[in-house]
Design a protein around this motif. Structure first.
Motif, PDB file in Angstrom:
ATOM      1  N   THR A 178      -4.132  -1.425  -6.268  1.00 27.09           N
ATOM      2  CA  THR A 178      -4.066  -1.908  -4.869  1.00 27.09           C
ATOM      3  C   THR A 178      -3.286  -3.046  -4.604  1.00 27.09           C
ATOM      4  OG1 THR A 178      -6.006  -3.412  -5.397  1.00 27.09           O
ATOM      5  CG2 THR A 178      -6.711  -1.182  -4.700  1.00 27.09           C
ATOM      6  N   PHE A 223      -6.775   4.993   0.551  1.00 25.13           N
ATOM      7  CA  PHE A 223      -7.783   5.928   0.038  1.00 25.13           C
ATOM      8  C   PHE A 223      -8.291   6.810   0.983  1.00 25.13           C
ATOM      9  CE2 PHE A 223      -7.587   1.867  -2.353  1.00 25.13           C
ATOM     10  CZ  PHE A 223      -7.349   2.496  -3.503  1.00 25.13           C
ATOM     11  N   TYR A 224      -8.502   8.002   0.620  1.00 24.97           N
ATOM     12  CA  TYR A 224      -9.067   9.076   1.476  1.00 24.97           C
ATOM     13  C   TYR A 224     -10.591   8.690   1.604  1.00 24.97           C
ATOM     14  CZ  TYR A 224      -5.430  12.295   0.400  1.00 24.97           C
ATOM     15  OH  TYR A 224      -4.232  12.787   0.224  1.00 24.97           O
ATOM     16  N   MET A 247      -7.155   7.759   6.668  1.00 26.76           N
ATOM     17  CA  MET A 247      -7.377   7.250   5.558  1.00 26.76           C
ATOM     18  C   MET A 247      -7.638   5.653   5.647  1.00 26.76           C
ATOM     19  SD  MET A 247      -4.370   8.626   3.412  1.00 26.76           S
ATOM     20  CE  MET A 247      -5.129   8.310   1.652  1.00 26.76           C
ATOM     21  N   ASN A 306      -3.699  -0.413  -1.368  1.00 27.48           N
ATOM     22  CA  ASN A 306      -3.372   1.087  -1.400  1.00 27.48           C
ATOM     23  C   ASN A 306      -4.168   1.854  -0.204  1.00 27.48           C
ATOM     24  OD1 ASN A 306      -2.590   3.768  -2.292  1.00 27.48           O
ATOM     25  ND2 ASN A 306      -2.392   3.114  -4.420  1.00 27.48           N
ATOM     26  N   SER A 336       1.745   4.321  -3.109  1.00 31.99           N
ATOM     27  CA  SER A 336       0.941   5.501  -2.821  1.00 31.99           C
ATOM     28  C   SER A 336       1.553   6.744  -3.720  1.00 31.99           C
ATOM     29  CB  SER A 336       1.309   5.731  -1.261  1.00 31.99           C
ATOM     30  OG  SER A 336       0.527   5.075  -0.515  1.00 31.99           O
ATOM     31  N   SER A 360       0.761  -1.190   0.072  1.00 35.27           N
ATOM     32  CA  SER A 360      -0.081  -0.031  -0.090  1.00 35.27           C
ATOM     33  C   SER A 360       0.751   1.010  -0.107  1.00 35.27           C
ATOM     34  CB  SER A 360      -0.832   0.119   1.224  1.00 35.27           C
ATOM     35  OG  SER A 360      -1.857  -0.979   1.239  1.00 35.27           O
ATOM     36  N   THR A 378     -11.408  -3.981   3.508  1.00 36.55           N
ATOM     37  CA  THR A 378     -11.215  -2.368   3.927  1.00 36.55           C
ATOM     38  C   THR A 378     -10.930  -2.424   5.397  1.00 36.55           C
ATOM     39  OG1 THR A 378     -12.609  -1.704   2.135  1.00 36.55           O
ATOM     40  CG2 THR A 378     -12.194  -0.090   3.965  1.00 36.55           C
ATOM     41  N   MET A 436      -4.247   4.469  -9.809  1.00 33.17           N
ATOM     42  CA  MET A 436      -4.052   3.858  -8.596  1.00 33.17           C
ATOM     43  C   MET A 436      -4.098   2.144  -8.868  1.00 33.17           C
ATOM     44  SD  MET A 436      -4.012   6.246  -6.238  1.00 33.17           S
ATOM     45  CE  MET A 436      -4.713   5.739  -4.709  1.00 33.17           C
TER      46      MET A 436
END
Length: 363
Positions: free
Chosen positions: A352, A356-357, A221, A354, A64, A60, A229, A350
């Motif tokens: 993964t 994420f916002y 994040m 990764n 970035s 991740s 997730t 992007m």
């Protein structure tokens, strides 16, 4: 494609990558995939083994796009906090992260990974943008402290927290478990390593009363690994000096200290053509570098960071991987044209795993 099928697809891709990059036999991968597939079909979810989690967190960082410090991605230390269930346990883990990462100034790149989202339900959120951050207060049309923190400061006050209304009040830690009400926990000055900012050639600079904390621990994040997730996965490296000297303390919508820095350093700012902003900006960054070195706190300058990024690019090229990046973030805010990054181009796509916002819940 159903959610289960999508999860299977993402899980397979990640596990294949993990076993391929770590050089494990095909039979080991096939056995692991069979177990994961059965777990997904039975529950709509699967759990990463620690080795998979550690690899996924490191990759991740490697993926970035906005990070110039990716050369060190393999050194990331992963703390498994997936057994945390309460706000009190979470905050104790966050305090441990701060102590561990600070390491008496010899900063350790670290990530703490809390329980994952299961069947669309969040297990944990950290409401802070960074674990350590200074408050911002509106008073008589002016702002005391960090303007970027005004909204979150107001929210913390609505929960019952009260700051001392100084320019560098440490905000509390705010944690939410499942759908419960967010809870705040104070962060005391003795728990945080801070660095007073002084100038190597000017005693007057210290009259500005500037300081900053040692470790930037991004905490809002989410991390996605193989279709799973993690909405709470705070992580840190160490600072590049421009993050503090050219942004946090210098930006007009942050602490806006360039005019005062120019004045104490005797730089004429009566007209723009004197380049007083440029001169003050360089001196501010010199002060930050000097201060962190004097305090024994890890920090990198932007030229060294760019050189390290070039080495990262060479490593990735040797491994047959494309280096993706957000050029607008990779170039340093001071003298960008003096780095190779300014003259390079990157695809901002992007991959993964990764980071994420996520939407700020208090907004």
């Amino acid at each position: 494609m159903t959610n289960v099928e999508a999860l299977k697809q993402d899980a397979y891709a990640f596990l294949e990558q993990y076993y391929r990059e770590t050089g494990q036999p095909l039979a080991v991968f096939e056995e692991r995939w069979e177990n994961v597939e059965q777990e997904i079909e039975a529950s709509g979810h699967y759990e990463h083994m620690f080795e998979e989690l550690s690899f996924g967190a490191k990759v991740s960082w490697r993926n970035s796009n906005r990070c110039i410090g990716r050369f060190f991605w393999k050194s990331l230390q992963v703390i498994d906090c997936r057994d945390v269930r309460t706000e009190e346990q979470a905050v104790e883990a966050l305090r441990h992260h701060i102590r561990y990462a600070e390491n008496d100034g010899k900063i350790i790149p670290t990530i703490s990974v809390f329980p994952s989202v299961k069947n669309g339900k969040e297990r944990m959120r950290i409401w802070n943008y960074q674990l350590i951050r200074y408050a911002g207060y509106e008073r008589d049309g002016e702002i005391i402290g960090d303007p970027q923190s005004v909204a979150f400061t107001k929210y913390c006050e609505s929960l019952g927290w009260k700051g001392e209304k100084t320019s560098f009040d440490l905000l509390p830690l705010v944690v939410q478990v499942n759908e419960g009400a967010p809870q705040w926990f104070p962060l005391k000055t003795e728990e945080v390593l801070e660095v007073p900012i002084n100038h190597p050639d000017s005693d007057a600079f210290s009259t500005l009363g500037l300081k900053w904390y040692a470790v930037p621990i991004v905490s809002d994040m989410k991390m996605e690994i193989g279709g799973i997730t993690y909405t709470a996965a705070p992580f840190n490296g160490w600072y590049m000096e421009t993050e503090i000297g050219a942004r946090n303390l210098a930006d007009e919508d942050r602490y806006n200290m360039l005019p005062q820095a120019a004045d104490v350093l005797g730089i004429d700012r009566t007209y723009a053509g004197s380049l007083w902003k440029d001169r003050a900006l360089v001196e501010m960054n010199r002060a930050v570098l000097h201060s962190y070195k004097k305090a024994g706190v890890s920090m990198v300058d932007h030229h060294t960071a760019a050189s390290q990024f070039r080495r990262f690019e060479q490593q990735e090229q040797k491994a047959g991987r494309e280096v993706t990046g957000d050029w607008t973030w990779l170039i340093p805010p001071v003298s960008p044209a003096a780095t190779h990054i300014f003259h390079s181009s990157y695809r901002n796509i992007m991959h993964t795993p990764n980071f994420f916002y996520q939407q700020h819940p208090y907004k």
